[in-house]
Design an enzyme around this catalytic site. Structure first.
Site, PDB file in Angstrom:
ATOM      1  N   SER A  45       0.831  -1.211   0.000  1.00 29.61           N
ATOM      2  CA  SER A  45       0.000   0.000   0.000  1.00 29.61           C
ATOM      3  C   SER A  45       0.865   1.261   0.000  1.00 29.61           C
ATOM      4  O   SER A  45       0.363   2.350  -0.227  1.00 29.61           O
ATOM      5  CB  SER A  45      -0.958   0.007   1.200  1.00 29.61           C
ATOM      6  OG  SER A  45      -0.231   0.012   2.416  1.00 29.61           O
ATOM      7  N   HIS A  46       2.176   1.113   0.258  1.00 31.14           N
ATOM      8  CA  HIS A  46       3.060   2.291   0.247  1.00 31.14           C
ATOM      9  C   HIS A  46       4.329   2.078  -0.571  1.00 31.14           C
ATOM     10  O   HIS A  46       5.308   2.784  -0.387  1.00 31.14           O
ATOM     11  CB  HIS A  46       3.359   2.736   1.684  1.00 31.14           C
ATOM     12  CG  HIS A  46       2.120   3.282   2.319  1.00 31.14           C
ATOM     13  ND1 HIS A  46       1.184   2.470   2.917  1.00 31.14           N
ATOM     14  CD2 HIS A  46       1.630   4.528   2.371  1.00 31.14           C
ATOM     15  CE1 HIS A  46       0.176   3.209   3.334  1.00 31.14           C
ATOM     16  NE2 HIS A  46       0.414   4.455   3.016  1.00 31.14           N
ATOM     17  N   ASP A 186      -4.910   0.718   0.588  1.00 34.11           N
ATOM     18  CA  ASP A 186      -5.524  -0.597   0.403  1.00 34.11           C
ATOM     19  C   ASP A 186      -6.938  -0.473  -0.166  1.00 34.11           C
ATOM     20  O   ASP A 186      -7.392  -1.358  -0.890  1.00 34.11           O
ATOM     21  CB  ASP A 186      -5.543  -1.370   1.731  1.00 34.11           C
ATOM     22  CG  ASP A 186      -4.172  -1.956   2.054  1.00 34.11           C
ATOM     23  OD1 ASP A 186      -3.431  -2.304   1.110  1.00 34.11           O
ATOM     24  OD2 ASP A 186      -3.830  -2.050   3.248  1.00 34.11           O
TER      25      ASP A 186
HETATM   26  P1  NDP Z   1      -1.935  -3.956   8.627  1.00 29.79           P
HETATM   27  O1  NDP Z   1      -3.277  -4.044   9.235  1.00 29.79           O
HETATM   28  O2  NDP Z   1      -1.664  -4.737   7.401  1.00 29.79           O
HETATM   29  O3  NDP Z   1      -0.812  -4.351   9.678  1.00 29.79           O
HETATM   30  C1  NDP Z   1      -0.682  -3.629  10.860  1.00 29.79           C
HETATM   31  C2  NDP Z   1       0.386  -4.224  11.734  1.00 29.79           C
HETATM   32  O4  NDP Z   1      -0.082  -5.470  12.243  1.00 29.79           O
HETATM   33  C3  NDP Z   1       1.689  -4.533  11.007  1.00 29.79           C
HETATM   34  O5  NDP Z   1       2.756  -4.282  11.863  1.00 29.79           O
HETATM   35  C4  NDP Z   1       1.557  -6.016  10.655  1.00 29.79           C
HETATM   36  O6  NDP Z   1       2.805  -6.687  10.554  1.00 29.79           O
HETATM   37  C5  NDP Z   1       0.781  -6.530  11.848  1.00 29.79           C
HETATM   38  N1  NDP Z   1      -0.086  -7.656  11.516  1.00 29.79           N
HETATM   39  C6  NDP Z   1      -0.966  -7.759  10.499  1.00 29.79           C
HETATM   40  N2  NDP Z   1      -1.602  -8.941  10.558  1.00 29.79           N
HETATM   41  C7  NDP Z   1      -1.116  -9.601  11.618  1.00 29.79           C
HETATM   42  C8  NDP Z   1      -1.358 -10.884  12.194  1.00 29.79           C
HETATM   43  N3  NDP Z   1      -2.254 -11.721  11.671  1.00 29.79           N
HETATM   44  N4  NDP Z   1      -0.680 -11.230  13.307  1.00 29.79           N
HETATM   45  C9  NDP Z   1       0.229 -10.387  13.866  1.00 29.79           C
HETATM   46  N5  NDP Z   1       0.522  -9.163  13.351  1.00 29.79           N
HETATM   47  C10 NDP Z   1      -0.148  -8.775  12.255  1.00 29.79           C
HETATM   48  O7  NDP Z   1      -1.544  -2.419   8.347  1.00 29.79           O
HETATM   49  P2  NDP Z   1      -2.489  -1.198   7.983  1.00 29.79           P
HETATM   50  O8  NDP Z   1      -3.268  -1.565   6.786  1.00 29.79           O
HETATM   51  O9  NDP Z   1      -3.223  -0.747   9.185  1.00 29.79           O
HETATM   52  O10 NDP Z   1      -1.405  -0.078   7.612  1.00 29.79           O
HETATM   53  C11 NDP Z   1      -0.571  -0.288   6.485  1.00 29.79           C
HETATM   54  C12 NDP Z   1       0.461   0.796   6.379  1.00 29.79           C
HETATM   55  O11 NDP Z   1      -0.108   2.007   5.975  1.00 29.79           O
HETATM   56  C13 NDP Z   1       1.249   1.121   7.649  1.00 29.79           C
HETATM   57  O12 NDP Z   1       2.615   0.909   7.341  1.00 29.79           O
HETATM   58  C14 NDP Z   1       0.986   2.593   7.898  1.00 29.79           C
HETATM   59  O13 NDP Z   1       2.093   3.326   8.377  1.00 29.79           O
HETATM   60  C15 NDP Z   1       0.633   3.072   6.502  1.00 29.79           C
HETATM   61  N6  NDP Z   1      -0.178   4.297   6.517  1.00 29.79           N
HETATM   62  C16 NDP Z   1       0.414   5.490   6.193  1.00 29.79           C
HETATM   63  C17 NDP Z   1      -0.335   6.654   6.181  1.00 29.79           C
HETATM   64  C18 NDP Z   1       0.286   7.974   5.880  1.00 29.79           C
HETATM   65  O14 NDP Z   1      -0.422   8.966   5.862  1.00 29.79           O
HETATM   66  N7  NDP Z   1       1.567   8.076   5.676  1.00 29.79           N
HETATM   67  C19 NDP Z   1      -1.760   6.643   6.479  1.00 29.79           C
HETATM   68  C20 NDP Z   1      -2.254   5.341   6.865  1.00 29.79           C
HETATM   69  C21 NDP Z   1      -1.494   4.213   6.861  1.00 29.79           C
HETATM   70  P3  NDP Z   1       3.442  -6.955   9.070  1.00 29.79           P
HETATM   71  O15 NDP Z   1       3.901  -5.615   8.592  1.00 29.79           O
HETATM   72  O16 NDP Z   1       4.550  -7.902   9.304  1.00 29.79           O
HETATM   73  O17 NDP Z   1       2.340  -7.528   8.224  1.00 29.79           O
END
Ligand code: NDP
Length: 335
Positions: A45-46, A186
């Site tokens: 997503s980034h 996403d």
């Molecule tokens: P996810 O929901 O995919 O994941 C969130 C965190 O939970 C991650 O650290 C991930 O680890 C972990 N995780 C996911 N699934 C599991 C699981 N089943 N068990 C254990 N840990 C889990 O992320 P989001 O969709 O909420 O966010 C995605 C990205 O978007 C982030 O990096 C965020 O910084 C970025 N973002 C940036 C914005 C901006 O303005 N700059 C705005 C909004 C979001 P892993 O990475 O290993 O999957």
């Protein structure tokens, strides 16, 4: 058709794109590394998907790709940076050594970045700090697209919050999550692929729950994760990322005159803590004890583990990329 690209080659290509669209060399190098790291780690997503957004923001003059951040040394544990309408990662790079040295001296430091744009994941900003033995926490607010719990219209951004800490004998523990039900990137990817969203992710322009990503993007909005709990954390991100830094709240900036711009003009807060000041056994060993207990309880996936595994694979085998995406990037580098 799919192929692979080596990390260094991807960084070089992305750098060319940034330079072609008006950034200076330092900015191009920092953003290219950042975006390539996301693609390398499967943070799609980034990753390269965001290049169009960077280019459009630069092209409309919404963000300054040549901005020189101004660092202010405010107090023994506090530094501020005016990013001068440039990218937050560039401001962080400029103030990083000062923030780390303050943390080592006082046990804690705050780096408050304002007048900045952030269009990436937060883990690339803080994971390296945990590799140096520090605990790092970051919050960034974005643009109004998320309805607070019990509200009727968007006020918050997708407002990510991230945490990184050293772990004895392993990669740092890192989590990085949007406080909206999902990241906006996403939603865009789901719309492109025609995938439905999970229930409770968003509402349409009339405020009705929807699983249609396009309805969320066309005047609808996201919801916060976890009802009132996620809403409180998202509110905290607004307060840390904007009120404490001097940046805009997610609802405060007007980019309507910059059609296509995608980089939110807000702020970023980074808090550093030196765990060597803690009582008892070393922090990273205590962290290891906790992780071992979680694994004994049956946890098979820790936050950050998926990324680490993908990183190991792509470092060895190259980063998968479709021929279409590669061609689009090559075009962006010259057009
Ligand atoms: P996810 O929901 O995919 O994941 C969130 C965190 O939970 C991650 O650290 C991930 O680890 C972990 N995780 C996911 N699934 C599991 C699981 N089943 N068990 C254990 N840990 C889990 O992320 P989001 O969709 O909420 O966010 C995605 C990205 O978007 C982030 O990096 C965020 O910084 C970025 N973002 C940036 C914005 C901006 O303005 N700059 C705005 C909004 C979001 P892993 O990475 O290993 O999957």
């Amino acid at each position: 058709m799919s192929t692979t690209i080596a990390y260094a080659e991807l960084v070089e290509l992305l750098e060319k794109i940034f330079l072609h669209h008006g950034t200076d060399k330092v900015v191009a190098s920092i953003l290219a590394e950042n975006c390539a790291m996301c693609e390398r780690d499967g943070a799609y997503s980034h990753g390269i998907f965001r290049m169009r957004g960077y280019v459009d923001s630069l092209g409309t003059g919404w963000v300054d790709g040549r901005a020189i951040p101004e660092v202010e040394d405010i107090a023994p544990s506090f530094c501020r940076v005016d990013a001068s309408n440039g990218f937050a990662q560039v401001a962080l790079a400029r103030a990083r050594d000062l923030a780390v040295s303050k943390c080592r001296q006082t046990g804690v430091s705050v780096l408050a970045i304002r007048n900045s744009h952030h269009l990436s994941a937060l883990w690339p900003d803080i994971e390296p700090l945990a590799r140096e033995g520090l605990i790092a926490i970051s919050a960034v607010n974005s643009f109004a697209c998320t309805v607070p719990f019990d509200g009727k219209s968007p006020v918050f951004g997708t407002n990510p919050f991230a945490f990184a800490a050293p772990l004895d004998g392993g990669d740092p523990i890192v989590f990085d999550l949007a406080t909206s039900a999902m990241a906006n990137g996403d939603v865009q990817i789901a719309a492109r692929k025609g995938h439905a969203l999970s229930p409770d992710s968003g509402v349409d322009k009339d405020g009705k729950p929807t699983d249609d990503p396009q309805a969320v993007l066309d005047g609808g909005a996201l919801l916060t994760f976890g009802g009132h709990k996620g809403s409180s954390i998202s509110m905290m991100v607004e307060l840390l990322g904007a009120a404490l830094t001097g940046g805009h709240f997610s609802f405060e900036f007007d980019w309507s005159g910059h059609k296509g711009a995608q980089t939110p003009h807000t702020g970023q807060l980074i808090i550093l803590i030196d765990p060597s000041r803690a009582a008892g056994e070393p922090f990273d060993r205590r962290a290891h004890t906790l992780i071992a207990a979680m694994q004994d309880a049956g946890v098979s996936r820790l936050p950050g583990q998926r990324r680490a595994e993908i990183r190991a694979q792509t470092t060895q085998n190259g980063i998968p990329i479709t021929a279409e995406d590669l061609a689009s990037l090559r075009t962006l580098a010259i057009a």
